[in-house]
Write an enzyme that holds these catalytic residues in place. Sequence first.
Site, PDB file in Angstrom:
ATOM      1  N   ALA A   1       2.703  16.874   2.992  1.00 39.40           N
ATOM      2  CA  ALA A   1       1.930  15.570   3.216  1.00 39.40           C
ATOM      3  C   ALA A   1       1.170  15.145   4.211  1.00 39.40           C
ATOM      4  CB  ALA A   1       2.869  14.386   2.434  1.00 39.40           C
TER       5      ALA A   1
ATOM      6  N   HIS B   1      -1.215  19.000   9.583  1.00 36.09           N
ATOM      7  CA  HIS B   1      -0.058  19.896   9.201  1.00 36.09           C
ATOM      8  C   HIS B   1      -1.208  21.371   9.438  1.00 36.09           C
ATOM      9  CE1 HIS B   1       3.121  17.643   7.502  1.00 36.09           C
ATOM     10  NE2 HIS B   1       2.224  16.676   7.462  1.00 36.09           N
TER      11      HIS B   1
ATOM     12  N   HIS C   1       7.568   1.932   5.629  1.00 37.35           N
ATOM     13  CA  HIS C   1       7.044   2.923   4.752  1.00 37.35           C
ATOM     14  C   HIS C   1       7.593   2.439   3.397  1.00 37.35           C
ATOM     15  CE1 HIS C   1       5.884   7.113   3.205  1.00 37.35           C
ATOM     16  NE2 HIS C   1       6.616   6.773   2.348  1.00 37.35           N
TER      17      HIS C   1
ATOM     18  N   HIS D   1       0.265   1.975   5.315  1.00 37.07           N
ATOM     19  CA  HIS D   1      -0.542   2.631   4.445  1.00 37.07           C
ATOM     20  C   HIS D   1      -0.539   2.248   2.892  1.00 37.07           C
ATOM     21  CE1 HIS D   1       3.432   4.723   4.025  1.00 37.07           C
ATOM     22  NE2 HIS D   1       3.160   5.520   5.291  1.00 37.07           N
TER      23      HIS D   1
ATOM     24  N   HIS E   1       0.117   9.813  13.906  1.00 34.40           N
ATOM     25  CA  HIS E   1       1.081  10.661  14.073  1.00 34.40           C
ATOM     26  C   HIS E   1       0.502  11.933  14.926  1.00 34.40           C
ATOM     27  CE1 HIS E   1       3.565   9.313  10.785  1.00 34.40           C
ATOM     28  NE2 HIS E   1       2.611   9.307  10.195  1.00 34.40           N
ATOM     29  N   PHE E   2       0.994  11.675  16.528  1.00 30.26           N
ATOM     30  CA  PHE E   2       0.575  12.708  17.292  1.00 30.26           C
ATOM     31  C   PHE E   2       1.405  14.025  17.359  1.00 30.26           C
ATOM     32  CE2 PHE E   2      -0.747   9.216  20.671  1.00 30.26           C
ATOM     33  CZ  PHE E   2      -2.126   9.602  20.403  1.00 30.26           C
ATOM     34  N   ARG E   3       2.554  14.108  16.643  1.00 24.96           N
ATOM     35  CA  ARG E   3       3.407  15.105  16.696  1.00 24.96           C
ATOM     36  C   ARG E   3       3.785  15.374  18.235  1.00 24.96           C
ATOM     37  NH1 ARG E   3       3.760  14.493  11.338  1.00 24.96           N
ATOM     38  NH2 ARG E   3       2.308  15.493  10.260  1.00 24.96           N
TER      39      ARG E   3
ATOM     40  N   LYS F   1      10.220   1.475  12.825  1.00 23.24           N
ATOM     41  CA  LYS F   1       9.657   2.009  11.552  1.00 23.24           C
ATOM     42  C   LYS F   1      10.922   2.129  10.572  1.00 23.24           C
ATOM     43  CE  LYS F   1       6.627   3.880   8.837  1.00 23.24           C
ATOM     44  NZ  LYS F   1       5.602   5.013   9.137  1.00 23.24           N
TER      45      LYS F   1
ATOM     46  N   ASP G   1      -3.097   7.006   9.724  1.00 30.93           N
ATOM     47  CA  ASP G   1      -2.004   7.796   9.283  1.00 30.93           C
ATOM     48  C   ASP G   1      -2.495   9.234   9.382  1.00 30.93           C
ATOM     49  OD1 ASP G   1       0.405   8.576   8.389  1.00 30.93           O
ATOM     50  OD2 ASP G   1      -0.086   8.231   6.143  1.00 30.93           O
TER      51      ASP G   1
ATOM     52  N   HIS H   1      -1.555   3.108  13.024  1.00 29.63           N
ATOM     53  CA  HIS H   1      -0.865   4.210  12.324  1.00 29.63           C
ATOM     54  C   HIS H   1      -1.040   5.636  12.721  1.00 29.63           C
ATOM     55  CE1 HIS H   1       2.120   4.949   8.732  1.00 29.63           C
ATOM     56  NE2 HIS H   1       1.963   6.143   9.185  1.00 29.63           N
TER      57      HIS H   1
ATOM     58  N   LEU I   1       1.335  11.051   1.571  1.00 30.02           N
ATOM     59  CA  LEU I   1       2.454  10.264   0.881  1.00 30.02           C
ATOM     60  C   LEU I   1       2.251   8.679   1.861  1.00 30.02           C
ATOM     61  CD1 LEU I   1       5.451  12.527   0.654  1.00 30.02           C
ATOM     62  CD2 LEU I   1       4.096  11.353  -1.179  1.00 30.02           C
TER      63      LEU I   1
ATOM     64  N   ASN J   1       8.354   9.880  13.538  1.00 30.67           N
ATOM     65  CA  ASN J   1       9.082  10.787  12.627  1.00 30.67           C
ATOM     66  C   ASN J   1       8.780  12.384  13.255  1.00 30.67           C
ATOM     67  OD1 ASN J   1       6.199  10.535  12.208  1.00 30.67           O
ATOM     68  ND2 ASN J   1       6.660  11.461   9.920  1.00 30.67           N
TER      69      ASN J   1
HETATM   70  O1  DOR Z   1       1.245  11.777   4.227  1.00 30.87           O
HETATM   71  C1  DOR Z   1       1.891  11.610   4.899  1.00 30.87           C
HETATM   72  N1  DOR Z   1       2.039  12.298   5.985  1.00 30.87           N
HETATM   73  N2  DOR Z   1       2.698  10.267   5.139  1.00 30.87           N
HETATM   74  C2  DOR Z   1       3.709  10.116   5.691  1.00 30.87           C
HETATM   75  O2  DOR Z   1       4.301   8.998   5.433  1.00 30.87           O
HETATM   76  C3  DOR Z   1       4.025  10.883   7.051  1.00 30.87           C
HETATM   77  C4  DOR Z   1       2.811  11.690   7.286  1.00 30.87           C
HETATM   78  C5  DOR Z   1       3.422  12.908   8.334  1.00 30.87           C
HETATM   79  O3  DOR Z   1       4.121  12.646   9.213  1.00 30.87           O
HETATM   80  O4  DOR Z   1       2.886  13.992   7.934  1.00 30.87           O
HETATM   81 ZN    ZN Z   2       2.424   7.783   8.768  1.00 34.23          ZN
END
Ligand code: DOR
Ligand code: ZN
Length: 374
Positions: free
Chosen positions: A294, A282, A167, A205, A46-48, A130, A278, A44, A250, A72
């Site tokens: 989050a 940010h 999720h 998560h 997030h590469f962005r 997802k 996860d 799980h 989150l 996402n």
């Molecule tokens: O804390 C989180 N950040 N929970 C998520 O489900 C998404 C993630 C994000 O993409 O920043």
């Molecule tokens: Zn996530």
Amino acid sequence: MFLVLCLDTNLRYTTPPKRPTNLHGKEGDAMTDTLTIARPDDWHLHFRDGDLLAETVPATANVFGRAIVMPNLNPPVNTVAQAAEYRERIMAQVPAGVSFEPLMVLYLTDSTPVEEVERAANSDFVHAFKLYPAGATTNSASGVTDPGRITHLYEAMEKHDVPLLVHGEVTDADIDIFDREKVFIDRYLNTIRSQFPALRIVFEHVTTSEGVNFVREANALTAATVTPQHLLMNRNDLLVGGVRPHNYCLPILKRRQHQEAIQKAVIDGHSRFFLGTDSAPHARNKKEAACGCAGCYSARAALPLYATFLEQHNALDKLEGFASHFGADFYRLPRHTDTVTLQRKPWDVPAVIDAAGEPVVPFFAGEQLPWSLG
Ligand code: DOR
Ligand code: ZN
């Protein structure tokens, strides 16, 4: 003051660890111990996108052999064609000489065509869909408005054997944020599980004892990912002594009893609970803000953090299954035959990372971990 409070987590390193018995560690004094496990995967992540990939992709690929790449983005990755392009952008940032496979995921919407499921199944690089309930988290605005209304898609995923990653939170304004996971299970997940018994489901998560129990009691096609933050922290680490925006994620951190249920599943070596960081960067100013984002950026620290946690619970022998075996087995992918080695050498997590010119404060920033990587 801030540092003192931040150190006051469950990770405080107190008693000398018992040596693991069934790992390939070398005997030696405390400073030279090593721990070698099959190369892990991150189930799980997030590469962005864009310039940030130059930071996020090497950070993960230098440790993990594969990662489930969450879709996402803004706009989200909805189709196999979009996933193919995103995959190329990721591959372009894999460091020379490193082997890494991004496992692409498609983002479900109310209008995902059922044919997309078949296209995903026929591709060799899309590994799951997802489900983001609309409004649940970062970039989820075009997520599913009613998870009870896309049963035709669950049916197609079951038929084509494509896993559903969930999720698991409702988003109703009148449901308390700490209850959102439990209500999601009661309202949707139990039904989905029983209506589609052959569908592989990953409860992403997991944060509550209800989520842990759901997975423990459900059939063998049901698993959960466990993040470092939900394993190591509870809501006190978010709120006591001042708000810690870098521990805000989150689903939100829950009370200690829930954390303990997650810890027990991992310490037990339950094969349907596996590593999913996860990790989600940010920019610092988006976290330290009146309305902060989050996500915890844990890619580099994650494996040493999981190792430290397990060692503190005399369960370091469970690391390899959790990090390197169980997820691969669930996704029906081969376990890696190459290895990574952790060294018992103190490692200071950077206080800040420069990510495409933006400062990002990583998870456990500025703290010292007893294990390091290479
Ligand atoms: O804390 C989180 N950040 N929970 C998520 O489900 C998404 C993630 C994000 O993409 O920043
Ligand atoms: Zn996530």
